[in-house]
Design a protein around this motif. Structure first.
Motif, short mmCIF file in Angstrom:
data_model
loop_
_atom_site.label_atom_id
_atom_site.label_comp_id
_atom_site.label_asym_id
_atom_site.label_seq_id
_atom_site.Cartn_x
_atom_site.Cartn_y
_atom_site.Cartn_z
N UNK A 1 0.84 -1.18 0.00
CA UNK A 1 0.00 0.00 0.00
C UNK A 1 0.88 1.25 0.00
N UNK A 2 0.46 2.27 -0.71
CA UNK A 2 1.22 3.50 -0.84
C UNK A 2 0.88 4.45 0.31
N UNK A 3 1.90 5.08 0.85
CA UNK A 3 1.69 6.08 1.89
C UNK A 3 1.10 7.33 1.27
N UNK A 4 0.11 7.91 1.95
CA UNK A 4 -0.45 9.20 1.56
C UNK A 4 -0.10 10.20 2.64
N UNK A 5 0.03 11.45 2.25
CA UNK A 5 0.37 12.50 3.19
C UNK A 5 -0.88 13.26 3.60
N UNK A 6 -1.00 13.47 4.90
CA UNK A 6 -2.17 14.12 5.49
C UNK A 6 -1.73 15.23 6.43
N UNK A 7 -2.67 16.11 6.71
CA UNK A 7 -2.50 17.09 7.79
C UNK A 7 -3.63 16.87 8.78
N UNK A 8 -3.26 16.90 10.06
CA UNK A 8 -4.25 16.85 11.13
C UNK A 8 -4.42 18.27 11.66
N UNK A 9 -5.66 18.71 11.74
CA UNK A 9 -5.99 20.04 12.25
C UNK A 9 -6.72 19.84 13.57
N UNK A 10 -6.07 20.20 14.65
CA UNK A 10 -6.67 20.04 15.97
C UNK A 10 -7.36 21.33 16.36
N UNK A 11 -8.55 21.22 16.89
CA UNK A 11 -9.34 22.40 17.25
C UNK A 11 -9.18 22.70 18.74
N UNK A 12 -8.74 23.92 19.03
CA UNK A 12 -8.74 24.39 20.41
C UNK A 12 -7.63 23.87 21.29
N UNK A 13 -6.52 23.42 20.73
CA UNK A 13 -5.41 22.96 21.55
C UNK A 13 -4.39 24.09 21.69
N UNK A 14 -3.84 24.24 22.88
CA UNK A 14 -2.83 25.27 23.18
C UNK A 14 -3.34 26.68 22.90
N UNK A 15 -4.61 26.93 23.16
CA UNK A 15 -5.19 28.25 22.98
C UNK A 15 -5.47 28.85 24.35
N UNK A 16 -4.92 30.01 24.60
CA UNK A 16 -5.12 30.73 25.87
C UNK A 16 -4.79 29.87 27.08
#
Length: 183
Positions: A1-16
Motif C-alpha cells: 500500500x502507498x503512503x499518503x500524506x495528510x494534515x491533522x488540524x486540531x481544534x482548540x489545543x494550546x489556545x489561551x
C-alpha cells in the motif's frame, strides 16, 4: 500500500493556556500510531504525517482517541489529505497575493455545509469584509483581522449541526500545510 500524506488540524489545543499539548508529544503520539514523516507546524495543533492505511475520518477518530488517552482531554480533529489542502488554497476566491495573512482565513468543516445556514447574514452590512463557501470550507476576508471582524462574529453564530466540526486557520497556515503535504 502507498503512503499518503495528510494534515491533522486540531481544534482548540494550546489556545489561551487551555488544553496544553506539547507538539513534541503530539509528534511522538502520531509516530506511536504507526505514521511516518511526522512534522508539526506552530503550537496550535497542526501536524503533517504519512499513513499507509485509513481514510480521513478513521485517521481523525484514531488520533482524537489517542489524544484523549494520552493528554487526558478531548479535542476535535480534522484530517485532510495533501491534494485537498492544495485544492482549497488554489480555489481561494479572494486575491490572496495582495493580502496579509491576518486578513484571510479558512474555516475547515468536517462535512459539507449548506449555504442556507449563512443566508441570513447580509454581507453588504460588513463590507469590505466578505465570505465565500467552498468544498467543506468557508473563506473569510477580514481586512482588520479575525479578532476585530464583526462578520466573523456573525459567521460563528449560526449553530453547527451536532457532530459537525469546524476549525479556522489563517492564510499562512493554509498555504504552509498545503506545501508540507506535497508527496
Amino acid at each position: 500500500m502507498v503512503n499518503r500524506t495528510y494534515a491533522a488540524l486540531l481544534r482548540g489545543i494550546n489556545v489561551s493556556g487551555h488544553k496544553k499539548g506539547p507538539m513534541a508529544q503530539l509528534r511522538a503520539l502520531l509516530e506511536g500510531l504507526g505514521h511516518g514523516g511526522v512534522q508539526t507546524y506552530l503550537r496550535s495543533g497542526n501536524a503533517v504525517f504519512t499513513a499507509a492505511r485509513g481514510d480521513e475520518q478513521s485517521l481523525a477518530a484514531e488520533l482524537r482517541a489517542a489524544i484523549e488517552e494520552h493528554f487526558g482531554f478531548a479535542v476535535d480533529v480534522l484530517v485532510r489529505d495533501g491534494a485537498y489542502l492544495r485544492a482549497v488554497a488554489d480555489a481561494c476566491p479572494f486575491s490572496a497575493a495582495g493580502l496579509e495573512a491576518r486578513q484571510l482565513h479558512v474555516t475547515y468543516f468536517s462535512a459539507p455545509v449548506d449555504a442556507a445556514r449563512f443566508a441570513a447574514i447580509g454581507q453588504g452590512a460588513f463590507l469590505p469584509a466578505q465570505f465565500r463557501l467552498g468544498d467543506r470550507v468557508l473563506y473569510l476576508y477580514a481586512p482588520d483581522g479575525l479578532g476585530r471582524s464583526k462578520l466573523a462574529e456573525q459567521l460563528s453564530r449560526p449553530g453547527l449541526d451536532k457532530g459537525l466540526v469546524a476549525t479556522t486557520r489563517n492564510w499562512n497556515t493554509v498555504t504552509r500545510l498545503a506545501e508540507m503535504t506535497r508527496d
